[in-house]
Design an enzyme around this catalytic site. Structure first.
Site, PDB file in Angstrom:
ATOM      1  CG  ASP A 177       3.138 -13.395 -14.225  1.00  0.00           C
ATOM      2  OD1 ASP A 177       2.456 -13.236 -15.321  1.00  0.00           O
ATOM      3  OD2 ASP A 177       4.064 -14.231 -14.533  1.00  0.00           O
ATOM      4  CD  GLU A 207       2.328 -15.893 -20.452  1.00  0.00           C
ATOM      5  OE1 GLU A 207       3.351 -15.569 -20.970  1.00  0.00           O
ATOM      6  OE2 GLU A 207       2.408 -16.488 -19.285  1.00  0.00           O
ATOM      7  CD  GLU A 208       2.918 -17.499 -16.108  1.00  0.00           C
ATOM      8  OE1 GLU A 208       4.235 -18.045 -16.441  1.00  0.00           O
ATOM      9  OE2 GLU A 208       2.730 -16.464 -15.743  1.00  0.00           O
ATOM     10  CG  HIS A 318       6.878 -17.300 -12.417  1.00  0.00           C
ATOM     11  ND1 HIS A 318       6.997 -17.965 -13.559  1.00  0.00           N
ATOM     12  CD2 HIS A 318       5.908 -16.406 -12.962  1.00  0.00           C
ATOM     13  CE1 HIS A 318       6.715 -17.759 -14.759  1.00  0.00           C
ATOM     14  NE2 HIS A 318       5.914 -16.611 -14.399  1.00  0.00           N
TER      15      HIS A 318
HETATM   16 ZN   LIG Z   1       2.839 -13.609 -17.101  1.00  0.00          ZN
END
Ligand SMILES: [Zn+2]
Length: 349
Positions: A177, A207-208, A318
């Protein structure tokens, strides 16, 4: 004929450090690797890398993949040289115990270990307790003076784990990710010299922590439709009811109907599903009441851009042992290749 994807590029991408707000290594690597495939290439104030490849149809497709990964930021150095930290992006503290990290300092990377008390000196009650980030620390194995010389508050650390392929077409690494989305977008640019529609490829930042890069990048672009190439948590594991899987690893590219930040417009959603059926591309429907992607920012940019998140199902998302399938990667690549290369109902509306 199917394009052969170069997974060695994905392996390299996963190992680069790119905690949100510190994506420079990924951005610089991409510039070297794909600038030959660009009609225009630029970066903006937030560090987004924006590559345009001109098409001939007069229509344009925004393809967005975020470069950043979840990680840690050093908040305190104690008298014995142990680092205390906060998380950047959502990380479950349980996944950090007894793991290795790589601290990014001004003089280079330092290997660190997130320590934990051994079973010998804890009670059953201790071990049953939830763990909080503030209880954790990074051990650099160096004297305190040396740590204070080399590490600054605000330095970030990435999770550390090599890319490995295993099982039936699966792979595991840190930062799947979203280096997998970055990889697919890079392969689209490298493999499709003359797309029908203009491609604006955005390799986005942050983005996170709330799709911040995609917010400014999409503001500066004119696009008829947007696809975000990202991962999504696959809960297809023991102990979870089938209706709560969200998506299955190996079940094909996820086409989002709804997540916490977007509802895909019906015509776009239908076109994507129909395209998959027509081209026999393995796909599944993603309905994720929690979580969002860059599409959450893009679809409400200026007067709005019809947007859909395409997802690579990812177990243990994650964490440093994220797991995904090469078959799903191929499916997302095939779908996006079709979109940029065929007269497409959605772009005519
Ligand atoms: Zn992502």
């Amino acid at each position: 004929m199917k394009q052969i994807l170069d997974f060695s590029l994905l392996k390299t991408l996963t190992q680069l450090p790119g905690v949100s707000g510190r994506e420079e290594a990924v951005q610089q690597y991409l510039v070297k690797k794909i600038s030959a495939a660009a009609s225009e290439i630029r970066t903006d104030a937030l560090g987004n890398l924006i590559i345009t490849r001109k098409g001939t149809s007069g229509k344009s497709v925004l393809l967005c993949a975020h470069m950043d990964e979840v990680g840690l930021m050093v908040q305190h150095i104690d008298d014995r040289g142990f680092l205390r930290f906060i998380t950047v992006g959502g990380i479950d503290p349980r996944t950090l115990l007894a793991q290795r990290v790589r601290v990014q300092t001004k003089t280079g990377e330092l290997l660190g270990i997130i320590g934990t008390k051994p079973a010998h000196i804890t009670t059953e009650a201790d071990r049953a307790k939830a763990i909080a980030i503030k209880e954790l620390f990074i051990d650099l194995g160096l004297p305190a003076e040396e740590v204070k010389k080399r590490v600054s508050l605000g330095d970030v650390a990435v999770l550390d784990r090599a890319y490995e392929e295993f099982g039936a077409n699966l792979f595991s690494s840190k930062a799947i990710d979203n280096r997998v989305g970055v990889f697919i977008l890079a392969e689209i640019l490298r493999n499709l010299p003359k797309p029908l529609h203009t491609i604006h490829a955005v390799f986005s930042t942050q983005e996170e922590v709330g799709a911040r890069g995609a917010t400014t990048a999409s503001y500066g672009l004119q696009a008829d439709v947007c696809l975000c190439l990202d991962t999504t948590g696959a809960a297809d594991i023991p102990g979870v009811a089938v209706q709560d899987f969200i998506v299955r690893v190996g079940g094909g590219v996820g086409i989002t109907a709804l997540d916490a930040r977007t509802i895909t417009p019906q015509p776009l959603f239908n076109d994507l599903v129909n395209l998959c059926c027509e081209k026999k591309i393995p796909h599944q429907i993603r309905i994720a009441p929690r979580g969002g992607t860059d599409a959450g920012a893009v679809h409400i940019s200026k007067t709005g851009i019809p947007s859909c998140s395409l997802s690579i199902p990812t177990r243990n998302i994650h964490s440093n042992v994220e797991v995904a399938s090469k078959c799903d990667v191929q499916a997302m690549f095939d779908l996006v290749s079709c979109v940029v290369n065929k007269p497409w109902a959605c772009l005519e509306k």
